[in-house]
Design an enzyme around this catalytic site. Structure first.
Site, mmCIF file in Angstrom:
data_model
loop_
_atom_site.group_PDB
_atom_site.id
_atom_site.type_symbol
_atom_site.label_atom_id
_atom_site.label_comp_id
_atom_site.label_asym_id
_atom_site.label_seq_id
_atom_site.Cartn_x
_atom_site.Cartn_y
_atom_site.Cartn_z
ATOM 1 C CE LYS A 71 -4.592 -2.356 1.689
ATOM 2 N NZ LYS A 71 -4.738 -1.860 2.713
ATOM 3 N N GLY A 130 -7.247 2.051 17.643
ATOM 4 C CA GLY A 130 -6.666 1.653 16.572
ATOM 5 C C GLY A 130 -6.161 2.594 16.135
ATOM 6 C CB ALA A 131 -2.506 4.651 15.556
ATOM 7 N N GLY A 132 -3.554 2.065 12.546
ATOM 8 C CA GLY A 132 -2.989 1.224 12.553
ATOM 9 C C GLY A 132 -3.202 1.406 10.981
ATOM 10 N N GLY A 133 -2.843 1.431 9.864
ATOM 11 C CA GLY A 133 -3.586 1.401 8.683
ATOM 12 C C GLY A 133 -4.895 1.665 8.362
ATOM 13 C CB ALA A 134 -7.796 0.178 8.952
ATOM 14 C CG ASN A 154 -2.821 2.398 19.016
ATOM 15 O OD1 ASN A 154 -3.643 1.545 18.413
ATOM 16 N ND2 ASN A 154 -1.448 2.143 18.808
HETATM 17 P P1 NDP Z 1 -2.134 -2.675 11.533
HETATM 18 O O1 NDP Z 1 -1.567 -4.020 12.677
HETATM 19 O O2 NDP Z 1 -2.230 -1.345 10.651
HETATM 20 O O3 NDP Z 1 -3.402 -1.936 13.140
HETATM 21 C C1 NDP Z 1 -3.583 -2.953 13.417
HETATM 22 C C2 NDP Z 1 -4.060 -1.777 15.179
HETATM 23 O O4 NDP Z 1 -5.057 -2.973 15.763
HETATM 24 C C3 NDP Z 1 -3.067 -1.346 15.465
HETATM 25 O O5 NDP Z 1 -3.680 0.167 15.963
HETATM 26 C C4 NDP Z 1 -2.962 -2.252 16.854
HETATM 27 O O6 NDP Z 1 -2.106 -1.037 18.032
HETATM 28 C C5 NDP Z 1 -3.890 -2.658 17.287
HETATM 29 N N1 NDP Z 1 -4.144 -3.636 17.702
HETATM 30 C C6 NDP Z 1 -3.585 -5.060 17.559
HETATM 31 N N2 NDP Z 1 -4.010 -6.108 18.154
HETATM 32 C C7 NDP Z 1 -4.457 -5.549 19.206
HETATM 33 C C8 NDP Z 1 -4.819 -5.479 20.936
HETATM 34 N N3 NDP Z 1 -4.683 -7.030 20.821
HETATM 35 N N4 NDP Z 1 -4.573 -4.959 22.238
HETATM 36 C C9 NDP Z 1 -5.246 -3.357 21.786
HETATM 37 N N5 NDP Z 1 -4.433 -3.070 21.088
HETATM 38 C C10 NDP Z 1 -4.430 -3.977 19.137
HETATM 39 O O7 NDP Z 1 -3.536 -3.106 11.204
HETATM 40 P P2 NDP Z 1 -4.628 -2.465 10.033
HETATM 41 O O8 NDP Z 1 -4.931 -1.192 10.228
HETATM 42 O O9 NDP Z 1 -3.978 -2.508 8.503
HETATM 43 O O10 NDP Z 1 -6.208 -3.330 9.872
HETATM 44 C C11 NDP Z 1 -6.609 -3.421 10.656
HETATM 45 C C12 NDP Z 1 -8.219 -4.120 11.076
HETATM 46 O O11 NDP Z 1 -9.142 -3.353 10.728
HETATM 47 C C13 NDP Z 1 -7.662 -5.612 10.323
HETATM 48 O O12 NDP Z 1 -8.168 -6.357 10.958
HETATM 49 C C14 NDP Z 1 -8.315 -5.565 8.811
HETATM 50 O O13 NDP Z 1 -9.302 -6.564 8.548
HETATM 51 C C15 NDP Z 1 -9.569 -4.681 9.379
HETATM 52 N N6 NDP Z 1 -10.062 -4.373 7.557
HETATM 53 C C16 NDP Z 1 -10.773 -3.967 7.047
HETATM 54 C C17 NDP Z 1 -10.796 -3.615 6.070
HETATM 55 C C18 NDP Z 1 -12.758 -3.891 5.731
HETATM 56 O O14 NDP Z 1 -12.703 -3.011 4.531
HETATM 57 N N7 NDP Z 1 -13.777 -3.636 6.103
HETATM 58 C C19 NDP Z 1 -10.089 -2.713 5.509
HETATM 59 C C20 NDP Z 1 -8.959 -2.815 5.793
HETATM 60 C C21 NDP Z 1 -8.788 -3.413 6.498
HETATM 61 P P3 NDP Z 1 -0.549 -1.167 18.225
HETATM 62 O O15 NDP Z 1 -0.287 -0.050 17.298
HETATM 63 O O16 NDP Z 1 -0.446 -0.625 20.330
HETATM 64 O O17 NDP Z 1 0.521 -2.469 17.655
#
Ligand code: NDP
Length: 283
Positions: A71, A130-134, A154
């Site tokens: 991406k 959350g603060a990842g890609g989504a 987050n």
């Molecule tokens: P990333 O890996 O980029 O980010 C994951 C996020 O989840 C981070 O903020 C992480 O926190 C947090 N996280 C994960 N596990 C835990 C936990 N046990 N406790 C607290 N925080 C947690 O992933 P993406 O952003 O790419 O994707 C996230 C979700 O979005 C996926 O499940 C994906 O399936 C879904 N998604 C759905 C879409 C749709 O069309 N419905 C499209 C795109 C994504 P930290 O920063 O602290 O690690």
């Protein structure tokens, strides 16, 4: 009319690619609408991404999705970016416009389409886990759509602060970060709560967000990004407390609808794609 054996080509570049159901969803829509178009799911390692984009250009593809891990890397191989993709620094959908391939991001736009069915984001206060890609995609689109404020909650400080700073600097919305430690109480003035973490995604289907359930009041909009399974604990808990709930299937389907519109100009019926995904996830 002369016979035409040349289909419009679209597809996806990702690694790995085998578990991505988008091809089934998109081709169901192409068939339903009688579109002479194909969607080819391609497994492309990072070092071959440039070759794959050159191939798509050579074959005149109408565009393609990019999933993990491409991406960000794909931007180097494109000719320009749409506004939100530029702010996010991430592309999940390339679109041919004339001879140029422009990078867009449909993840957050798909979320907004889903949300539009229940609430208009303008002027609303959003709490997002959350603060990842989504989260980045959703946060940017909500802010560009006029949300008043976005609070990023987050676990990790660095990613959370980075996203809050990005929203504060590049969009008109107010943005702040709160470290997620223990059960989070949703403030009474929040209008929309979003789970943009991966908590609840298969196979971790019994994982729950640390959230004080009694702070989920009736009428609050609660949206989950998890598409598989769509009925997460959060969705069920929020429903039980009288919240207005959106699951992650709507976002997935709507980003597909937007991609197909970019590539073909046709507004496809989201119900066809939703039914295909529901059947796949139920199997
Ligand atoms: P990333 O890996 O980029 O980010 C994951 C996020 O989840 C981070 O903020 C992480 O926190 C947090 N996280 C994960 N596990 C835990 C936990 N046990 N406790 C607290 N925080 C947690 O992933 P993406 O952003 O790419 O994707 C996230 C979700 O979005 C996926 O499940 C994906 O399936 C879904 N998604 C759905 C879409 C749709 O069309 N419905 C499209 C795109 C994504 P930290 O920063 O602290 O690690």
């Amino acid at each position: 009319m002369p016979l035409n054996f040349l289909s419009l080509l679209t597809g996806c570049f990702a690694y790995p690619a085998a578990e991505n159901p988008t091809v089934a969803m998109v081709e169901a829509a192409y068939r339903h609408h009688g579109l002479d178009a194909r969607y080819i799911n391609c497994e492309v390692p990072a070092e071959k991404l440039g070759d794959a984009v050159l191939g798509a250009r050579a074959m005149g593809w109408a565009g393609f999705n990019c999933s993990l891990p491409h991406k960000v890397g794909v931007i180097d191989h494109l000719d320009g970016l749409g506004q939100s993709a530029e702010i996010m620094g991430a592309v999940n959908c390339a679109v041919r416009r004339g001879e140029r391939y422009i990078g867009e991001n449909t993840d957050g736009k798909g979320f907004l389409s889903s949300l539009a069915g229940v609430v208009e984001p303008r002027g609303k206060r959003v709490v997002m886990f959350g603060a990842g890609g989504a989260a980045r995609a959703i946060g940017v689109e909500l802010a560009l759509a006029g949300a008043k404020s976005v609070t990023i909650v987050n676990r990790g400080r660095e990613r959370g602060e980075t996203l809050a700073r990005l929203l504060g600097d590049k969009t008109p919305a107010g943005a702040s970060f709160e470290r997620w430690e223990g059960p989070y109480r949703v403030p009474a003035e929040a209008d929309i709560v979003v789970n943009a973490t991966s908590i609840g995604l298969y196979p971790g289907i019994d994982d729950r967000l640390a959230i004080a359930l009694d702070s989920l009041r009736p009428g609050l909009v609660v949206a989950d990004v998890i598409p598989n399974p769509p009925r997460t604990h959060l969705v069920r808990d929020a429903e039980a407390r009288g919240c207005i709930v959106l699951d992650g299937l709507g976002m997935l389907v709507n980003q597909g609808v937007i991609g197909i519109k970019y590539w073909t100009g046709v507004d496809v019926d989201p119900r066809v794609m939703q039914a295909k995904l529901a059947a796949l996830f139920a199997a």
